[in-house]
Design a protein around this motif. Structure first.
Motif, PDB file in Angstrom:
ATOM      1  N   ASN A   1      -6.784  21.072  13.917  1.00 17.58           N
ATOM      2  CA  ASN A   1      -6.482  20.548  15.224  1.00 17.58           C
ATOM      3  C   ASN A   1      -6.260  19.291  15.698  1.00 17.58           C
ATOM      4  OD1 ASN A   1      -6.412  23.462  14.874  1.00 17.58           O
ATOM      5  ND2 ASN A   1      -9.216  23.474  15.456  1.00 17.58           N
ATOM      6  N   ARG A   2      -5.613  18.368  14.684  1.00 12.48           N
ATOM      7  CA  ARG A   2      -5.021  16.973  15.536  1.00 12.48           C
ATOM      8  C   ARG A   2      -3.903  16.169  14.370  1.00 12.48           C
ATOM      9  NH1 ARG A   2      -9.590  12.302  15.929  1.00 12.48           N
ATOM     10  NH2 ARG A   2      -8.293  11.883  16.609  1.00 12.48           N
ATOM     11  N   ALA A   3      -2.937  16.221  15.456  1.00 10.56           N
ATOM     12  CA  ALA A   3      -1.505  15.575  14.919  1.00 10.56           C
ATOM     13  C   ALA A   3      -1.693  14.372  14.007  1.00 10.56           C
ATOM     14  CB  ALA A   3      -0.685  15.537  16.005  1.00 10.56           C
ATOM     15  N   ARG A   4      -1.506  14.482  12.516  1.00 11.44           N
ATOM     16  CA  ARG A   4      -1.847  12.689  11.822  1.00 11.44           C
ATOM     17  C   ARG A   4      -0.303  12.895  11.555  1.00 11.44           C
ATOM     18  NH1 ARG A   4      -5.993  13.215   7.405  1.00 11.44           N
ATOM     19  NH2 ARG A   4      -7.478  13.374   9.128  1.00 11.44           N
ATOM     20  N   LYS A   5      -0.395  11.343  11.609  1.00 10.83           N
ATOM     21  CA  LYS A   5       1.525  10.866  11.809  1.00 10.83           C
ATOM     22  C   LYS A   5       0.855   9.882  10.168  1.00 10.83           C
ATOM     23  CE  LYS A   5       5.038   8.696  14.248  1.00 10.83           C
ATOM     24  NZ  LYS A   5       4.718   7.918  14.687  1.00 10.83           N
ATOM     25  N   TYR A   6       2.213  10.273   9.592  1.00 10.25           N
ATOM     26  CA  TYR A   6       2.312   9.356   7.959  1.00 10.25           C
ATOM     27  C   TYR A   6       3.297   9.058   7.960  1.00 10.25           C
ATOM     28  CZ  TYR A   6      -1.537  13.231   5.769  1.00 10.25           C
ATOM     29  OH  TYR A   6      -2.987  13.559   5.742  1.00 10.25           O
TER      30      TYR A   6
ATOM     31  N   LEU B   1       0.854  -1.344  -0.207  1.00  5.55           N
ATOM     32  CA  LEU B   1      -0.164   0.094  -0.042  1.00  5.55           C
ATOM     33  C   LEU B   1       0.647   1.391   0.424  1.00  5.55           C
ATOM     34  CD1 LEU B   1      -2.839  -1.491   2.463  1.00  5.55           C
ATOM     35  CD2 LEU B   1      -2.738  -0.880  -0.232  1.00  5.55           C
ATOM     36  N   LEU B   2       1.941   1.251   1.022  1.00  8.94           N
ATOM     37  CA  LEU B   2       3.163   2.267   0.851  1.00  8.94           C
ATOM     38  C   LEU B   2       4.015   2.370  -0.816  1.00  8.94           C
ATOM     39  CD1 LEU B   2       4.332   2.316   4.362  1.00  8.94           C
ATOM     40  CD2 LEU B   2       2.326   4.100   3.752  1.00  8.94           C
ATOM     41  N   ALA B   3       4.300   1.831  -1.145  1.00 10.79           N
ATOM     42  CA  ALA B   3       4.601   1.732  -2.075  1.00 10.79           C
ATOM     43  C   ALA B   3       3.525   2.606  -3.900  1.00 10.79           C
ATOM     44  CB  ALA B   3       5.165   0.634  -2.813  1.00 10.79           C
ATOM     45  N   GLN B   4       2.336   2.198  -3.390  1.00  9.07           N
ATOM     46  CA  GLN B   4       1.392   2.534  -4.110  1.00  9.07           C
ATOM     47  C   GLN B   4       1.617   4.243  -4.076  1.00  9.07           C
ATOM     48  OE1 GLN B   4      -1.682  -0.162  -3.296  1.00  9.07           O
ATOM     49  NE2 GLN B   4      -1.598  -1.012  -5.243  1.00  9.07           N
ATOM     50  N   GLN B   5       1.420   4.282  -2.599  1.00  6.33           N
ATOM     51  CA  GLN B   5       0.604   6.078  -2.334  1.00  6.33           C
ATOM     52  C   GLN B   5       2.612   6.279  -1.762  1.00  6.33           C
ATOM     53  OE1 GLN B   5      -2.537   6.883  -2.227  1.00  6.33           O
ATOM     54  NE2 GLN B   5      -3.287   5.539  -3.363  1.00  6.33           N
ATOM     55  N   LYS B   6       2.541   7.938  -1.948  1.00  5.88           N
ATOM     56  CA  LYS B   6       2.722   9.116  -1.498  1.00  5.88           C
ATOM     57  C   LYS B   6       3.912   8.330   0.075  1.00  5.88           C
ATOM     58  CE  LYS B   6       5.518  13.092  -1.541  1.00  5.88           C
ATOM     59  NZ  LYS B   6       5.272  14.713  -1.681  1.00  5.88           N
ATOM     60  N   GLN B   7       2.472   8.658   1.400  1.00  7.37           N
ATOM     61  CA  GLN B   7       2.567   8.237   2.474  1.00  7.37           C
ATOM     62  C   GLN B   7       0.758   7.852   2.400  1.00  7.37           C
ATOM     63  OE1 GLN B   7       3.727  11.697   4.095  1.00  7.37           O
ATOM     64  NE2 GLN B   7       1.718  13.037   3.392  1.00  7.37           N
ATOM     65  N   MET B   8       1.130   7.477   4.291  1.00 11.03           N
ATOM     66  CA  MET B   8      -0.679   7.373   3.946  1.00 11.03           C
ATOM     67  C   MET B   8      -0.025   6.770   6.090  1.00 11.03           C
ATOM     68  SD  MET B   8      -1.737   3.621   2.006  1.00 11.03           S
ATOM     69  CE  MET B   8      -3.639   3.613   2.352  1.00 11.03           C
ATOM     70  N   TYR B   9      -1.791   6.878   6.763  1.00  8.09           N
ATOM     71  CA  TYR B   9      -1.854   6.792   7.728  1.00  8.09           C
ATOM     72  C   TYR B   9      -2.344   6.204   8.039  1.00  8.09           C
ATOM     73  CZ  TYR B   9      -6.115   9.707   7.028  1.00  8.09           C
ATOM     74  OH  TYR B   9      -7.494  10.441   6.836  1.00  8.09           O
ATOM     75  N   GLY B  10      -2.209   5.782   9.375  1.00  7.74           N
ATOM     76  CA  GLY B  10      -3.180   4.741  10.062  1.00  7.74           C
ATOM     77  C   GLY B  10      -4.126   4.456   9.795  1.00  7.74           C
ATOM     78  N   TYR B  11      -5.479   5.378   9.928  1.00  9.40           N
ATOM     79  CA  TYR B  11      -6.786   5.177   9.612  1.00  9.40           C
ATOM     80  C   TYR B  11      -7.052   4.800   8.018  1.00  9.40           C
ATOM     81  CZ  TYR B  11     -11.355   6.046   9.011  1.00  9.40           C
ATOM     82  OH  TYR B  11     -12.777   5.625   9.512  1.00  9.40           O
ATOM     83  N   GLU B  12      -6.722   5.016   7.567  1.00  4.02           N
ATOM     84  CA  GLU B  12      -6.316   5.138   5.868  1.00  4.02           C
ATOM     85  C   GLU B  12      -5.800   3.889   5.501  1.00  4.02           C
ATOM     86  OE1 GLU B  12      -4.447   8.141   2.564  1.00  4.02           O
ATOM     87  OE2 GLU B  12      -3.612   8.487   3.762  1.00  4.02           O
TER      88      GLU B  12
END
Length: 119
Positions: A71-76, A18-29
């Protein structure tokens, strides 16, 4: 799909792909994309996802960035160059393994199948 043993054995490869297909993703995504692609047959739990993400990061295969969204931190998460190389290898290995497993389950051997098990 209720069998966690299959998911447990493939979660690294799923994440890497999935990460190879996308530039970046976050956990829920990531969890939502897996559910979408599997037509809700595979549901990654946070208890399975995040330890795997942390391990991949510790191995130098992922890098993280944090952004403020609503207003929330999202970790990619994104793949490092080493992570991109490993993603190709792992996806190829898993595809080959599923071909062989399919042949075993259907009792229809393919010609010239070789799978070398590593200990």
């Amino acid at each position: 799909m209720q069998s966690n043993e299959f998911i447990k054995g493939t979660i690294r490869t799923i994440i890497l792909r999935l990460l190879a297909q996308q530039k970046q993703m976050y956990g829920y995504e990531i969890t939502q994309r897996v559910a979408q692609l599997s037509q809700d047959e595979i549901k990654l739990t946070y208890g399975a996802l995040y330890p795997t993400l942390y391990k991949l990061e510790a191995e130098g295969l992922l890098v993280t960035t944090t952004e403020i969204v609503d207003n929330r931190a999202r970790k990619y998460y994104a793949l490092t160059p080493e992570g991109k190389k490993l993603a190709k290898v792992k996806v190829s290995e898993l595809q080959r393994f599923t071909e062989i497993l399919s042949a075993i389950l259907t009792d229809a051997p393919k010609t010239k199948m070789t799978l070398k098990w590593q200990s």
